[in-house]
Scaffold this motif. Structure first.
Motif, short mmCIF file in Angstrom:
data_model
loop_
_atom_site.label_atom_id
_atom_site.label_comp_id
_atom_site.label_asym_id
_atom_site.label_seq_id
_atom_site.Cartn_x
_atom_site.Cartn_y
_atom_site.Cartn_z
N LEU A 11 17.51 -9.88 6.42
CA LEU A 11 16.35 -9.55 6.84
C LEU A 11 16.34 -8.56 5.55
CD1 LEU A 11 15.92 -9.72 9.82
CD2 LEU A 11 14.96 -11.50 9.52
N ALA A 12 15.47 -9.52 4.29
CA ALA A 12 15.19 -8.46 3.83
C ALA A 12 13.82 -8.00 3.41
CB ALA A 12 15.74 -9.07 2.13
N SER A 13 13.51 -6.77 2.73
CA SER A 13 11.83 -6.51 2.38
C SER A 13 11.19 -7.31 1.43
CB SER A 13 12.30 -5.19 2.64
OG SER A 13 12.83 -4.26 1.11
N ILE A 14 12.31 -7.46 0.36
CA ILE A 14 11.57 -8.06 -1.21
C ILE A 14 12.39 -9.63 -1.46
CG2 ILE A 14 10.94 -6.12 -2.13
CD1 ILE A 14 13.26 -6.18 -4.06
N GLU A 15 11.60 -10.64 -1.94
CA GLU A 15 12.20 -11.63 -2.06
C GLU A 15 13.48 -11.27 -2.62
OE1 GLU A 15 9.81 -14.57 -3.60
OE2 GLU A 15 8.54 -14.27 -2.18
N HIS A 16 14.42 -12.52 -3.58
CA HIS A 16 15.42 -11.79 -4.27
C HIS A 16 14.28 -12.21 -5.67
CE1 HIS A 16 19.55 -12.33 -6.50
NE2 HIS A 16 18.65 -13.32 -6.50
N ASP A 17 15.56 -10.59 -6.34
CA ASP A 17 15.42 -10.62 -7.82
C ASP A 17 16.33 -10.33 -8.79
OD1 ASP A 17 14.63 -9.93 -10.09
OD2 ASP A 17 12.82 -8.67 -9.72
N MET A 75 19.02 -13.88 21.09
CA MET A 75 19.74 -13.21 20.20
C MET A 75 18.95 -12.96 19.21
SD MET A 75 23.92 -14.91 19.42
CE MET A 75 24.38 -13.33 19.01
N HIS A 76 18.54 -11.10 19.86
CA HIS A 76 17.67 -10.59 18.26
C HIS A 76 17.40 -10.02 17.38
CE1 HIS A 76 14.60 -9.21 22.44
NE2 HIS A 76 14.61 -10.59 22.31
N ALA A 77 17.30 -9.95 16.63
CA ALA A 77 17.16 -10.00 15.31
C ALA A 77 16.55 -8.59 14.41
CB ALA A 77 17.24 -11.15 14.05
N MET A 78 14.98 -8.97 15.03
CA MET A 78 14.35 -7.63 14.21
C MET A 78 12.87 -8.31 14.38
SD MET A 78 13.92 -6.48 10.35
CE MET A 78 14.67 -4.93 10.38
N LYS A 79 12.50 -7.37 14.98
CA LYS A 79 10.33 -7.10 15.05
C LYS A 79 9.95 -6.40 14.33
CE LYS A 79 11.57 -7.65 20.04
NZ LYS A 79 11.16 -6.61 21.25
N ALA A 80 8.34 -6.85 13.78
CA ALA A 80 8.04 -5.90 12.81
C ALA A 80 8.20 -4.35 13.55
CB ALA A 80 6.23 -6.73 12.81
N SER A 81 8.28 -4.05 14.35
CA SER A 81 7.55 -2.63 15.45
C SER A 81 9.57 -2.17 15.48
CB SER A 81 7.37 -2.69 16.63
OG SER A 81 8.22 -3.69 17.60
N SER A 82 10.71 -2.69 14.90
CA SER A 82 12.05 -2.72 14.65
C SER A 82 12.13 -0.83 14.04
CB SER A 82 13.04 -3.23 14.70
OG SER A 82 13.13 -4.27 15.55
N PRO A 83 13.16 -0.56 14.61
CA PRO A 83 13.69 0.88 12.93
C PRO A 83 14.18 0.15 11.69
CG PRO A 83 14.32 0.78 15.57
CD PRO A 83 13.70 0.19 15.27
N GLY A 84 13.96 0.47 10.75
CA GLY A 84 14.60 -0.83 9.82
C GLY A 84 13.37 -0.98 9.23
N PHE A 85 11.89 -1.97 9.73
CA PHE A 85 11.53 -2.83 9.84
C PHE A 85 10.58 -2.02 7.82
CE2 PHE A 85 7.67 -5.43 9.02
CZ PHE A 85 8.12 -6.86 8.86
#
Length: 149
Positions: A123-129, A26-36
């Motif tokens: 899949l978050a762009s930054i660590e939890h803060d 089950m795909h979730a995300m790649k670095a080339s995906s829209p939204g990354f």
């Protein structure tokens, strides 16, 4: 259901489920995906049936939400106001296997809709803060969680 301003656009991306011997991929995300928008951390949340987790707004984090198990209703809203809130609802499940990309600045909540526990991947762009997130009580926004389509 209202519209979210273009600069704060929520994006839905269909995902592939690939049959494989002994199970599925089950795909979730790649670095080339829209939204990354970079990688900060990935985590799973387990949501029991009927449980509501709301309301929260990230000020810097872009979230990429995937539900590989169960069914989860997501509700989004820009800046809420008394009687003027405009909500957008999206239900993710195996049958509607997609990724929701949520930019910073959008209020959201979610609810488990499956009789078994549902699993949500962020899949978050930054660590939890804890300093970059704002929270409100469920009752602070005019949304009827009992109304399920």
């Amino acid at each position: 259901m209202g519209e979210i301003r273009k600069e704060k656009q929520i994006v839905l991306t269909p995902l592939d489920i690939i049959e494989a011997p002994g199970g599925e991929v089950m795909h979730a995300m790649k670095a080339s995906s829209p939204g990354f928008h970079g990688f900060g951390e990935a985590y799973f949340s387990v949501i029991d049936y009927g449980v509501i987790r709301a309301w929260k707004k990230h000020n810097r984090m872009t979230m990429n939400l995937v539900v590989p198990v169960g069914q989860v209703r997501f509700v989004f809203c820009e800046e809420p106001g008394p009687g003027s809130s405009s909500f957008k609802e999206i239900i993710l499940s195996r049958e509607n296997y997609q990724r929701i990309t949520v930019p910073p600045g959008i209020w959201f909540g979610f609810q488990g809709l499956d009789a078994r526990p549902s699993v949500l991947l962020n899949l978050a762009s930054i660590e939890h803060d804890p300093k970059e997130v704002e929270r409100r009580q469920i009752s602070e926004m005019d949304f009827d969680w009992s109304n399920q389509e």
